[in-house]
Design a protein around this motif. Structure first.
Motif, mmCIF file in Angstrom:
data_model
loop_
_atom_site.group_PDB
_atom_site.id
_atom_site.type_symbol
_atom_site.label_atom_id
_atom_site.label_comp_id
_atom_site.label_asym_id
_atom_site.label_seq_id
_atom_site.Cartn_x
_atom_site.Cartn_y
_atom_site.Cartn_z
ATOM 1 N N UNK A 143 0.567 -1.431 0.017
ATOM 2 C CA UNK A 143 -0.232 0.420 0.290
ATOM 3 C C UNK A 143 1.151 1.711 -0.454
ATOM 4 N N UNK A 144 0.760 2.008 -0.995
ATOM 5 C CA UNK A 144 1.707 3.365 -1.726
ATOM 6 C C UNK A 144 0.851 4.486 -1.030
ATOM 7 N N UNK A 145 1.211 5.595 -0.239
ATOM 8 C CA UNK A 145 0.351 6.805 -0.167
ATOM 9 C C UNK A 145 0.857 7.644 -0.932
ATOM 10 N N UNK A 146 0.569 8.694 -1.288
ATOM 11 C CA UNK A 146 0.562 9.483 -2.562
ATOM 12 C C UNK A 146 0.440 10.841 -1.720
ATOM 13 N N UNK A 147 0.403 11.746 -2.299
ATOM 14 C CA UNK A 147 -0.177 13.834 -1.731
ATOM 15 C C UNK A 147 -1.484 13.875 -2.465
ATOM 16 N N UNK A 148 -1.268 13.269 -3.551
ATOM 17 C CA UNK A 148 -2.549 14.109 -4.938
ATOM 18 C C UNK A 148 -2.805 13.270 -5.200
ATOM 19 N N UNK A 149 -4.687 12.849 -5.427
ATOM 20 C CA UNK A 149 -5.431 11.937 -6.432
ATOM 21 C C UNK A 149 -4.399 11.916 -8.198
ATOM 22 N N UNK A 150 -3.907 12.884 -8.467
ATOM 23 C CA UNK A 150 -2.690 12.655 -9.743
ATOM 24 C C UNK A 150 -1.893 12.576 -9.450
ATOM 25 N N UNK A 151 -1.169 12.268 -8.235
ATOM 26 C CA UNK A 151 0.481 11.206 -7.642
ATOM 27 C C UNK A 151 -0.216 10.424 -7.633
ATOM 28 N N UNK A 152 -1.334 9.294 -7.522
ATOM 29 C CA UNK A 152 -1.524 8.547 -7.272
ATOM 30 C C UNK A 152 -2.170 7.616 -9.123
ATOM 31 N N UNK A 153 -2.158 8.329 -9.356
ATOM 32 C CA UNK A 153 -2.752 8.217 -11.126
ATOM 33 C C UNK A 153 -1.369 7.621 -11.825
ATOM 34 N N UNK A 154 -0.303 8.493 -11.724
ATOM 35 C CA UNK A 154 0.295 8.750 -12.376
ATOM 36 C C UNK A 154 1.581 7.787 -11.645
ATOM 37 N N UNK A 155 1.224 7.943 -10.522
ATOM 38 C CA UNK A 155 2.307 6.537 -10.254
ATOM 39 C C UNK A 155 1.908 5.314 -10.198
ATOM 40 N N UNK A 156 0.362 5.124 -10.257
ATOM 41 C CA UNK A 156 -0.445 3.800 -10.108
ATOM 42 C C UNK A 156 0.345 3.119 -12.067
ATOM 43 N N UNK A 157 -0.169 4.369 -13.186
ATOM 44 C CA UNK A 157 0.141 4.090 -14.570
ATOM 45 C C UNK A 157 1.153 2.966 -14.224
ATOM 46 N N UNK A 158 2.529 3.770 -13.884
ATOM 47 C CA UNK A 158 4.387 4.212 -14.513
ATOM 48 C C UNK A 158 4.555 2.233 -13.932
ATOM 49 N N UNK A 159 3.682 2.305 -12.271
ATOM 50 C CA UNK A 159 3.913 0.693 -12.141
ATOM 51 C C UNK A 159 3.323 -0.644 -13.055
ATOM 52 N N UNK A 160 2.352 -0.306 -14.011
ATOM 53 C CA UNK A 160 1.478 -0.870 -14.192
ATOM 54 C C UNK A 160 2.140 -1.220 -15.178
ATOM 55 N N UNK A 161 2.537 0.233 -15.837
ATOM 56 C CA UNK A 161 3.160 0.021 -17.495
ATOM 57 C C UNK A 161 4.617 -0.883 -17.175
ATOM 58 N N UNK A 162 5.236 -0.566 -16.261
ATOM 59 C CA UNK A 162 6.551 -1.817 -15.645
ATOM 60 C C UNK A 162 6.123 -3.113 -15.671
ATOM 61 N N UNK A 163 4.695 -3.467 -15.694
ATOM 62 C CA UNK A 163 4.452 -4.925 -15.118
ATOM 63 C C UNK A 163 3.644 -5.447 -14.155
ATOM 64 N N UNK A 164 3.665 -3.835 -13.763
ATOM 65 C CA UNK A 164 3.239 -4.827 -11.807
ATOM 66 C C UNK A 164 1.625 -4.627 -12.069
ATOM 67 N N UNK A 165 0.521 -5.432 -10.890
ATOM 68 C CA UNK A 165 -0.081 -5.315 -11.008
ATOM 69 C C UNK A 165 -1.165 -4.366 -10.253
ATOM 70 N N UNK A 166 -0.438 -2.826 -10.103
ATOM 71 C CA UNK A 166 -0.942 -1.837 -9.623
ATOM 72 C C UNK A 166 -2.221 -0.593 -10.541
ATOM 73 N N UNK A 167 -2.869 -0.102 -9.301
ATOM 74 C CA UNK A 167 -4.521 0.961 -8.979
ATOM 75 C C UNK A 167 -4.505 2.000 -8.648
ATOM 76 N N UNK A 168 -4.893 3.187 -8.714
ATOM 77 C CA UNK A 168 -4.911 4.205 -8.097
ATOM 78 C C UNK A 168 -6.436 4.137 -7.243
#
Length: 451
Positions: A253-278
């Motif tokens: 479970x990862x905590x980020x400061x903003x809604x946009x940051x959660x979307x961006x980080x989850x997208x990058x992890x998903x693109x790297x092959x990890x099952x991630x969501x915001x």
């Protein structure tokens, strides 16, 4: 001395049977100390660590109050529980309904919150309700629609009271208090009560019993904290590295400061092959429920969330929490890392420390009474240039980028997108508080660079 049983707390046979059916025989310290004054009708301020059983501590007196009351038709509201998040509302409702399950005559428990259509909730409130669990905004909506009346409320519970008393909910809470009867019982529960919140609570409570259960060494959550120094622009790569090398089989479970940051980080992890969501407050309730269910079932490995996931959400055997962005206050840090190390399990909490946020993390350490040694991961060491930069420069740039993304309504494929183009009043207040905390930390660091 044998441990106290629930039977020693003067609970009704129906509640004792319900507790036994759920395998609960011995009260936790907060239940042992808080239930007697609650049953006596006293105002209570209960402070205990996350995962200590505070929900059951107030659920039992609410249900006992209902058992001893006279029935009426339509039903008259007796107990009102206010919570800051939809997920916590669901969990509290499940606890209350679960304890009353199987009774020949059971209380009607209504759970209401925003983010979903109000019409089904209005229909559910036809004929009244005995206990209502609500987020403040939706409660006021229902009152304005004449679907709910608060003047018969006997007991008000503020769960995660420190969050409800801060700037984000203060205005709504004041409106609700004005609708409640002056003579009522008040129960305030949380893991943290900062001094400023303590002062506000004093205006609500009448001659309260203060119940504080400090975290004894043997009962303190088994959480190993790591503070990793890293440049702001290398955090996502560091997060991916930690997951792949240390926690390939774990949920994170990862905590980020903003809604946009959660979307961006989850997208990058998903693109790297990890099952991630915001996971954040602008997602539909259906998406939030589906995301949590998938995470609990290990269908998702990583959830990147705002602080909406820091309060009350109970994810069994969650091994790892990461502060991608530091929380805006030391109290929020306690709630965030408290998502792991629950129910006797051990957990790990990582905090990413960028050079400009070192002063803020020192404040967090001071408030939690624990120094966390700094670490550096090979290949992700902070650059000398970043370490020498003026405090706040990089964070300001990151906030500008994040806020620009929010204003454009950025949609990140695979993570649900962001609804709405304008920030809410609550978001603005929270951002102002976060910025003030960052500026204070930066000023402290400049004045006392050696401390």
């Amino acid at each position: 001395t044998p441990p106290m049983s629930f039977a020693a707390l003067a609970l009704s046979p129906a509640l004792l049977n319900a507790l036994s059916a759920h395998g609960l025989e011995t009260p936790t310290p907060i239940q042992r100390d808080a239930i007697p004054p609650m049953l006596a009708g006293r105002d209570v301020l209960a402070c205990a660590q996350t995962g200590s059983g505070k929900t059951v501590a107030y659920a039992l007196p609410l249900l006992q109050q209902w058992l001893g009351s006279q029935r009426s038709s339509p039903r008259r509201l007796q107990g009102l529980v206010l919570v800051p998040t939809r997920e916590l509302a669901d969990q509290v409702g499940e606890t209350l309904s679960g304890l009353a399950e199987g009774w020949m005559s059971a209380p009607k428990v209504a759970v209401v919150y925003g983010g979903v259509s109000i019409n089904p909730q209005m229909m559910a409130l036809r004929g009244g309700a005995d206990i209502v669990v609500a987020t403040p905004g939706r409660l006021l909506d229902l009152v304005e629609h004449n679907a709910l009346h608060l003047h018969t409320t006997q007991t008000l519970v503020l769960d995660e009271a420190d969050r409800l008393l801060d700037l984000g909910f203060a205005e709504e809470l004041q409106r609700i208090l004005a609708l409640l009867p002056a003579r009522r019982q008040n129960l305030l529960c949380s893991a943290t009560f900062p001094p400023a919140v303590d002062e506000m609570a004093a205006h609500i409570l009448h001659k309260p019993v203060r119940v504080e259960v400090p975290a004894e060494p043997e009962s303190r959550p088994d959480i190993t904290q790591h503070a990793i120094e890293v440049d702001a622009d290398r955090r996502t790569m560091l997060l991916k590295h930690l997951i792949e090398t240390r926690h390939a089989e774990d949920r994170v479970l990862v905590f980020a400061a903003t809604k946009y940051a959660t979307e961006l980080v989850a997208h990058k992890l998903h693109r790297a092959g990890l099952h991630a969501a915001a996971f954040h407050g602008e997602l539909s309730q259906g998406t939030r429920r589906a995301t949590l269910a998938a995470f609990k079932a290990s269908e998702l490995q990583v959830v990147v969330a705002t602080d909406v996931a820091a309060r009350g959400i109970d994810i069994a055997r969650l091994p790892v929490v990461v502060n991608y962005d530091l929380p805006r206050s030391p109290a929020d840090h306690v709630h965030r890392i408290g998502r792991t190390g629950r129910a006797g399990e051990s957990g790990i909490a990582y905090s990413f420390i960028t050079p400009e946020m070192e002063g803020h993390f020192r404040l967090i350490e001071k408030r939690q009474g624990q120094r966390v040694p700094r670490e550096q991961i090979e290949g992700f060491e902070p650059s000398p240039r970043a370490q020498a930069a003026a405090p706040g420069d990089a964070e300001v740039g990151e906030h500008v980028e994040a806020h620009a993304g929010e204003q454009k309504g950025v949609h990140v494929p695979g993570t649900g997108g962001i609804k709405g183009h304008r920030k809410s009043k609550k978001d603005k207040l929270r951002e102002a508080a976060a910025l003030q905390a960052e500026q204070t930390a930066a000023q402290t660091l400049r004045k006392n660079p050696g401390k």
